[in-house]
Write a protein that holds these residues in place. Sequence first.
Motif, PDB file in Angstrom:
ATOM      1  N   GLY B  39       6.099   4.039  -0.411  1.00 59.69           N
ATOM      2  CA  GLY B  39       6.711   2.736  -0.647  1.00 59.69           C
ATOM      3  C   GLY B  39       7.928   2.441   0.187  1.00 59.69           C
ATOM      4  N   GLU B 264       1.121   1.660   5.661  1.00 59.15           N
ATOM      5  CA  GLU B 264       0.951   2.648   4.607  1.00 59.15           C
ATOM      6  C   GLU B 264      -0.516   3.044   4.456  1.00 59.15           C
ATOM      7  N   ASP B 265      -1.371   2.052   4.557  1.00 64.70           N
ATOM      8  CA  ASP B 265      -2.787   2.245   4.281  1.00 64.70           C
ATOM      9  C   ASP B 265      -3.511   1.081   4.953  1.00 64.70           C
ATOM     10  N   SER B 267      -5.460  -0.903   3.824  1.00 63.87           N
ATOM     11  CA  SER B 267      -5.549  -2.066   2.942  1.00 63.87           C
ATOM     12  C   SER B 267      -4.216  -2.798   2.786  1.00 63.87           C
ATOM     13  N   THR B 268      -3.130  -2.210   3.256  1.00 67.09           N
ATOM     14  CA  THR B 268      -1.830  -2.861   3.060  1.00 67.09           C
ATOM     15  C   THR B 268      -1.290  -3.441   4.362  1.00 67.09           C
ATOM     16  N   ARG B 271       0.559  -6.879   4.300  1.00 65.19           N
ATOM     17  CA  ARG B 271       1.854  -6.906   3.626  1.00 65.19           C
ATOM     18  C   ARG B 271       2.895  -6.136   4.446  1.00 65.19           C
TER      19      ARG B 271
END
Lengths: 262, 648
Positions: B39, B264-265, B267-268, B271
């Motif tokens: 995070g 981060e991933d 899928s992120t 963002r």
Amino acid sequence: MPDGIQRSMLKVSDAYVSFGALHALIGVSLEIRPGEILAIIGPNGAGKTTLINVISGVYHPSPGQVFFEGEERTFMSPHHVAALGIARTFQNVALFKGMTTLDNLLVGRHLLMRSGLFASGCYWRWGQKEEIINREAVEDIIDFLEIEAIRKTPAGMLPYGMQKRVELGRALAAKPKLLLLDEPMAGMNLEEKEDIARFILDANEEWGVTIALIEHDMGVVMDISDRIVVLDYGRKIADGTPNEIRDNPEVIKAYLGAHGKK
Amino acid sequence: MTMENVREDARGNTLPKLLLSRQTRKEAGRVAIREKDFGIWQSYTWEEYWRQVRRFAAGLATLGFKRGDTLGIIGDNRPQLYWAEVAAMCLGGIPVPMYQDAIEKELQYIIEHSNARIVVAEDQEQVDKMLALKEQVPAIGIVIYDDPKGMRSYDHTHIKAFTQVQEMGIEFEKLNPGYVEREVEKVQPDDIALIAYTSGTTGNPKGVVLTHSNLITNARSLSAMEDHRPTDQIMAYLPMAWIGDGVLSVAMFLNTGFTVNCPEDPSTVRRDMREIGPTLLICPPRIWENIISMVQVKMDDAWWPIRKTYDYFLDVATEAVKLESAKKPVPLSLKILRSIGKVVAIGPLRDNLGLSKTRYAYTAGAAIGPEVFRFFRAIGVNLKQIYGLTETSAMCTYQPDDDVKLDTVGKPCVGVEIRISDQGEVLIKSPGVFQGYYKNPEATDETLEDGWLHTGDAGIIDKAGHLKIIDRAKDVSIMATGTIFAPQYIENKLKFSQFIKEAVTLGQSKDYVAAMINIDAETVGNWAERRGIGFTSYTDLSQKPEIYELIHEEVNKVNGLLFEEEQLRGAQIKRFLILHKELDPDDAEITRTRKVRRRFVAEKYEKLINALYSDQDRVKVEAVITYEDGRQATIRANLAIRDVEIKE
């Protein structure tokens, strides 16, 4: 156990629970050993959830006794049980729908937080330090469950499978010794089930959490559990390794009827 | 900067030396690479970057890795994987990045062909793939993993943690101080820096051999043209195996000294991108198209006053951009409206997409629809097309800021020569042109002739000196009616529709053009839902009469556009069908970079194609699909075929 000493983490002995004329548990005894994955199975209405509720202190057996780590705690309330290190998830998802995934997980840390309203409100010294520690622990779980993408999404907006995963995360956030999972894979598709099964195995192996779970999917149960307890109409009818259970005639009868074949 | 300067500069320089010089300068304390983890954006300075690379390199040396050895790399963009890549280069070794979603057969080929004995894998998933491969390819000696999750119970005789290798490196350095630095000195500019395996539309992947000076000169010639700064921020989210990422996140990164940010991933990404606000961005057209689809879906669902405001100001901005690119004056009233739009609609939209700080945005890899291009220019993103191949170390053309054209890929970069062969094929000569295909002299001879690279693309150079790519040279053909048939050109027009994800058009030596269309499950699903049309699966949705109506409309629009172009008037689409499954790289129908494998598709869907060129209005089909783990399943469907009216 290697040295033959069967030390149990949790023990339920001869428990009875009745709701009026309905006998939900009839003299059930069971043992959960440290480090194992125990599956509790049985047809609908067999008393599986009641048993989990007895362990987590929602119902108190009468008569009957519950021991955790050698001490009797038959009449403890759920929050005391939680403080001892037993966490659970629910059959129907019970998240705070308006809160984000992150906040839901932080709630799971609630029992481990010490600072009061004032200290955490000022966000100073211990309050700050504590928040950072807890946030780190929660981020660990987010990483573990691969839910980075939904960190800031309100739980109510998540698809069902994800909500189940967040709920598992919240239970893990409490750093439990024993984790009770009530149908963690209900209503999921094959891929989601495989994901959850992997998380359960990893939580057990990597974090050393002892797990007791209720599950209907026999494939999953046979694959991941070390031991299986079978309930039928409130009675325990079998207890053993997956292989023993698979061949147990009582179990086959309960599941498939008297003339069933395996 | 002249080419001589660029070339002179690159001489005597290698990528590891660039790193070494960066970390000793004043800027050593600046952030080199960031990764979002737990995070938080975790930052590593240039000093730290070098330390990590050095330790890992020393660790590799302990494992017996030496000059000329290859190091396989597989996984999402992680600092550790970039460190591994650069560490291999430091020892005079050759990194071989692989696509993280490649199937076993492809991976096996690449590992065997490149003889990679050590593979760095990101996580358990990739390690599992490598261990499974090890049974068939015993040459794989050691697999090094970055993410320890789930790895505890593995037998560690053949696998090692990234940090463990670094610890071995620390021990090694105690015994051999300055070892890595000495190895760096030995690396020569003409040494191989990277082997990039191309996804290949036919046959096995080919290993493109690129040297340090290939990569560095190429990075420099683009950076010399554009104002790339050390303060720039880029997102590293495209596959590391794609040469675009190799050039941007390694070569240009070391050359210019900007900051690379790893999401981060996967899928992120969106963002994370918004949090970083990249100033420099490369995306293949697919991603730009995805962003538009996403904006359109959200806008369709928005409250009507918001939708109207957005539509109005987007139209205003698009109008202004059209005038600008035609080099016509923009009227004052339009300018004022555009500024208002910037505040109330366009600005917030850009911010939402994470593009508000973007100074340079590039699109590469395939042709982009003019409409997509115009959209981003309209919302104020300086989107430009660049053109390049893996064989040219990525980009070799660019569009100057004051000379951006919608339908060209721009002018040659400094030092790049471009000419069109008699067959209409684009030929390139530049310092970035590769050394050849690894262990494949036949293919090299076919592609390289007297230093000229045969790109396989058909193109023209316009009056202003801009290169325009029409299609793959081998795909352009003539219809039975004599009209030129450029399939990709028509497909791109179809694919601009938010409802169409992929399309395959047919027409070579035929009387008319026919199309097989893939609907976009997300947008079409959304469209159907809002109209109360129920469906169970992709196949079911694709065959709804309402969806056929919807796609029919889109095909009509494309026919209208084709009608406007005199040479292509005869190539309007006369019949089409909607495919029952998505074209998928796992089924080898498209490549991992989403280019249609025409020959394969023509064979596989022969029955459908025959039906399109008959008078049938339905065709039964049975298809075998392959999952990522290699399992197979069968889909059965009865596809409808539609006739479309053609404008005369």
